[in-house]
Every structure is written in C-alpha cells, then in structure tokens.
Motif scaffolding. Structure first.
Motif, PDB file in Angstrom:
ATOM      1  N   LEU A  93      28.515 -61.836  -8.196  1.00 29.56           N
ATOM      2  CA  LEU A  93      28.803 -62.108  -6.796  1.00 29.56           C
ATOM      3  C   LEU A  93      29.531 -60.924  -6.181  1.00 29.56           C
ATOM      4  O   LEU A  93      30.586 -60.498  -6.658  1.00 29.56           O
ATOM      5  N   ILE A 100      24.346 -61.809  -4.030  1.00 30.53           N
ATOM      6  CA  ILE A 100      24.293 -61.817  -5.485  1.00 30.53           C
ATOM      7  C   ILE A 100      23.646 -60.506  -5.915  1.00 30.53           C
ATOM      8  O   ILE A 100      22.485 -60.241  -5.585  1.00 30.53           O
ATOM      9  N   TYR A 119      22.790 -64.740  -0.226  1.00 32.34           N
ATOM     10  CA  TYR A 119      22.684 -66.174  -0.492  1.00 32.34           C
ATOM     11  C   TYR A 119      22.972 -67.022   0.741  1.00 32.34           C
ATOM     12  O   TYR A 119      22.784 -68.237   0.712  1.00 32.34           O
ATOM     13  N   ALA A 130      30.442 -67.999  -2.198  1.00 26.94           N
ATOM     14  CA  ALA A 130      30.164 -68.443  -3.562  1.00 26.94           C
ATOM     15  C   ALA A 130      31.295 -68.025  -4.502  1.00 26.94           C
ATOM     16  O   ALA A 130      31.924 -66.972  -4.320  1.00 26.94           O
ATOM     17  N   TRP A 132      31.025 -69.192  -8.237  1.00 26.44           N
ATOM     18  CA  TRP A 132      30.535 -69.250  -9.615  1.00 26.44           C
ATOM     19  C   TRP A 132      29.032 -69.031  -9.638  1.00 26.44           C
ATOM     20  O   TRP A 132      28.322 -69.437  -8.715  1.00 26.44           O
ATOM     21  N   LEU A 133      28.556 -68.431 -10.716  1.00 31.19           N
ATOM     22  CA  LEU A 133      27.137 -68.329 -11.012  1.00 31.19           C
ATOM     23  C   LEU A 133      26.889 -68.915 -12.397  1.00 31.19           C
ATOM     24  O   LEU A 133      27.701 -68.734 -13.308  1.00 31.19           O
ATOM     25  N   ALA A 144      24.276 -70.930  -7.828  1.00 32.28           N
ATOM     26  CA  ALA A 144      25.538 -70.451  -7.270  1.00 32.28           C
ATOM     27  C   ALA A 144      26.313 -71.630  -6.711  1.00 32.28           C
ATOM     28  O   ALA A 144      25.764 -72.428  -5.940  1.00 32.28           O
ATOM     29  N   GLU A 146      28.935 -72.722  -4.120  1.00 32.68           N
ATOM     30  CA  GLU A 146      29.442 -72.133  -2.889  1.00 32.68           C
ATOM     31  C   GLU A 146      30.414 -73.085  -2.206  1.00 32.68           C
ATOM     32  O   GLU A 146      30.085 -74.237  -1.910  1.00 32.68           O
ATOM     33  N   TYR A 156      25.648 -76.462  -4.547  1.00 37.30           N
ATOM     34  CA  TYR A 156      24.941 -75.647  -5.527  1.00 37.30           C
ATOM     35  C   TYR A 156      23.683 -75.097  -4.857  1.00 37.30           C
ATOM     36  O   TYR A 156      22.846 -75.862  -4.381  1.00 37.30           O
TER      37      TYR A 156
END
Length: 395
Positions: A93, A100, A119, A130, A132-133, A144, A146, A156
């Motif tokens: 991120l 991304i 994104y 965002a 986390w991935l 992701a 967000e 998500y």
C-alpha cells in the motif's frame, strides 16, 4: 567471483540447466559436486528510514537455521506501508496515494517495481484509505481492507491478480460480515477450502462479531451469512467476545475469546477456542470454558497457525506465545512467553520458522519451531527502525 554472484549463478543453473546438473536436498543444491545453500524464504519489512518521514522496504534472505542476511540493494526506497506476498509478486500500500504498488521478486529476493493500481477509482463513494492487504490461498486474488471504504463502513475490496504484469483487476467490495455494525477491521483468514474466510472484530467490547465471507467463483468476497456459535462464558460473565482468529489448512480455526460483561471489557486473560466450519461456513465448537487455555499475552494483536496446522502463534501486548493446535479439540499450551516485547504482526514460512515484528521494540524476531522444540534463531532479534508491516515469501 563473489559469493553472492556464485550463488546467483547456481540458482540460474538450477532453473535453466538439465536436471542432471544437480539436485536439491535439505535446502541446498548440488552443482558439480559443490553444495550451495538456498534461502528457505525471503522476508520483507516496511520501515521508516532513520531521520526521514518516508518509508522503505527492507528485504532479507533466510538460511536453514533462520539466520537473516540482507538481499542485494536492500533497503528499497519504496514509500509503502502494508504488504502482501503473492507468489513471485509483492504488493504494498502506497503511503502517499490510494494505490497498491506491485513488485516482482527476483531469485535473490530483490524487488523491481511493476505498476500501481488506484484502489479508490472504482467506487464513486470511496472516502477511505486501505490499511491491510491479504491474498486468497491460491494467489489468484488480492484483497484490501479499507477504512471508511463506502463512506460509512470499513470494506474489503477484491482484485484479480494479473499474473504476468502484476496489475490488479477490480472485482467489487463487501462492507462486513453477517450482522456487521460497521464493517471489518483486520485481514480475513481463509479456510483450507479457499471458499470461506473470517475476521474477528472487537470495538471496545461494545461492537463485536466474527464476520464470515464467501469467495465467489470470480474471486469476489461477499458476506457469507454464516453463523458463529460461541461457548458459554465462565461464571460471572455474560458473553465471550471474539478479538482475533486464525485458520488452519483444513476447516478449523482458533479464536481468541475474552470473557466480559459489555459494554466494556474485562481484565481476565483471553482464552483460545477451537472451532470447526461446516459446508455452509457456519462455525461451532465443542470446547468449553474449562478446557480452553488462557494466553499470557495480555492483548492479542495477531494469531497465525503454522502451514502444517499443528502450531498456533499468539502475539500482542506483553509478548509472544506458542500453542499446540489440535483441530477441533482444545488447543494446548506449548510455551510460556518467548519475549515480552509487544508483537504486532507474525508469519510462518514452510521451513519451521516464525517471524514477528515489534513496533515498540524496533525489532524483527525469528524463531525455529517444531512440534517438539523451539529456540530463537541465530542473530535474532534484528534491529529495524520503526517496523510497520511484515511479509514472508516461503520457498
């Protein structure tokens, strides 16, 4: 020839030469009678560069004993935050834009920039950023998490991975599991069937749930509508509140449960419950409060089950602890606290190594762990200035 160039030439020979040139045994390659050790994994940590406001990605190769060595050209001056490894690609991120970033991972662990995906461009109501991935188990798709993704809830977002180019094709978004009040907070964890994924949400012991999601045939995550049946709490408490979870390679998961009388949390230790998912994604357990172990970690930040499904790492405020995970049967304690540094994120590789970062301690830990023994790897812990996120590419 330098040792690094020699290893790289051996790697190239292994990939492109006839099989008679050499063989792999126990993490090494035999080429012309010379045994050359191969890295068992590559490890990446986003960190804030010293005396800088920008981030970077530090890359390491991992030896059989868990010892780390910097990959060539590390640290990479890519200003990113959260990461996820997907085969020979690393996704991160961007810190300064709703994007991304995609990178290819070289044989030596080096990173090469490929492309970036905005994104926020696909959803006209996107108001968030965002945090986390995470991938599905096959690496076909990337997700992701967000904050405020639809201007009302955390979401998500689902993307299909372009294998060659590293780009991402947007699939859609989901704003939470069944009965969600506000959406999701953490990465979801997939069952071994790669069909159902779950996330435990707890907001000050006032809003909480286990959110269930179903991965559709095109990779899009949607709410599964599944239910979670929690065990009865100990005497004196009204409910167990789920705070974190981790799935195994089959249809089981571990959930950190906090006995409480909401609104508000309690001061008792969290317990680890073992759950089983049925064919429709519903979660049940045969565990009871009396046989679920308590964790010495006072506030659980992350949980990860080993690739074999037999070990559970629990990290958070107060340290890191290991448990034997036994499928549907109660989890059992394996170790006390391995360290008292607060742990923020952890991952396993496929060679019995556990990696963990401590943001407060500015450290990266590596442990050698089997079902019978454990010890800290040589050189661990490693000093990392303001570590932010961790990603591991197993060999």
């Amino acid at each position: 020839m330098s040792s690094r160039l020699f290893i790289l030439s051996c790697l190239s020979a292994l990939l492109y030469a006839p099989a008679s040139w050499g063989s792999q045994e126990n993490g090494a390659v035999n080429i012309g009678g010379s045994i050359v050790p191969l890295p068992v994994a590559h490890v990446y940590v986003t960190s804030t560069a010293t005396n800088s406001s920008s981030n970077q990605i530090e890359g390491f190769t991992v030896g059989l004993d868990g010892r780390l060595a910097p990959v060539p050209a590390s640290p990479f001056q890519f200003d990113d935050v959260g990461m996820s490894v997907n085969g020979m690609k690393l996704f991160a991120l961007d810190r300064t834009a709703p994007a991304i970033d995609s990178y290819s991972i070289g044989l030596d662990g080096g990173l090469t920039y490929l492309t970036s995906t905005n994104y926020a461009q696909h959803n006209p109501e996107d108001c968030g950023s965002a945090a986390w991935l995470f991938p599905d188990r096959t690496g076909a798709d990337l997700y992701a998490m967000e904050f405020n993704g639809d201007c009302a809830n955390n979401t998500y977002q689902s993307f299909a991975v372009q294998k060659a180019a590293g780009g991402l094709n947007y699939l859609g978004y989901a704003n939470g599991g069944a009965g969600s009040f506000f959406g999701v907070y953490l990465p979801a964890s997939f069952l071994g069937n790669n069909l159902y994924a779950y996330e435990a949400t707890n907001n000050s012991c006032m809003y909480y749930e286990v959110g269930g999601f179903k991965r559709n045939s095109n990779g899009l995550l949607t709410s599964s509508g599944g239910t979670t049946t929690l065990p009865d709490p100990p005497d004196g408490y009204r409910i167990y509140i789920p705070t974190q979870l981790a799935t195994d390679p089959t249809n089981h998961m571990a959930i950190a449960l906090w006995a409480a009388n909401p609104p508000g949390c309690s001061t008792v230790a969290q317990q680890i419950g073992s759950f089983t998912a049925d064919a429709n994604g519903n979660l049940t357990t045969t565990n009871i409060s009396a046989n679920m172990p308590s964790t010495s970690v006072t506030g659980v930040n992350d949980m990860k089950i080993s690739p074999l499904g037999n070990l559970l790492a629990v990290g958070g405020t107060g340290g890191l602890q290991l448990f034997h995970f036994n499928g549907a049967q109660p989890t059992t304690e394996f170790t006390g606290l391995l360290t008292t540094d607060t742990m923020n994120e952890m991952f396993w590789d496929h060679a019995n190594h556990l990696y963990a970062i401590s943001q407060a301690g500015n450290k990266l830990y590596v442990f050698n762990v089997t079902a019978a023994a454990y010890h800290e790897a040589p050189g661990s812990p490693y000093t990392i200035n303001q570590p932010l996120s961790l990603a591991v590419q197993p060999r």
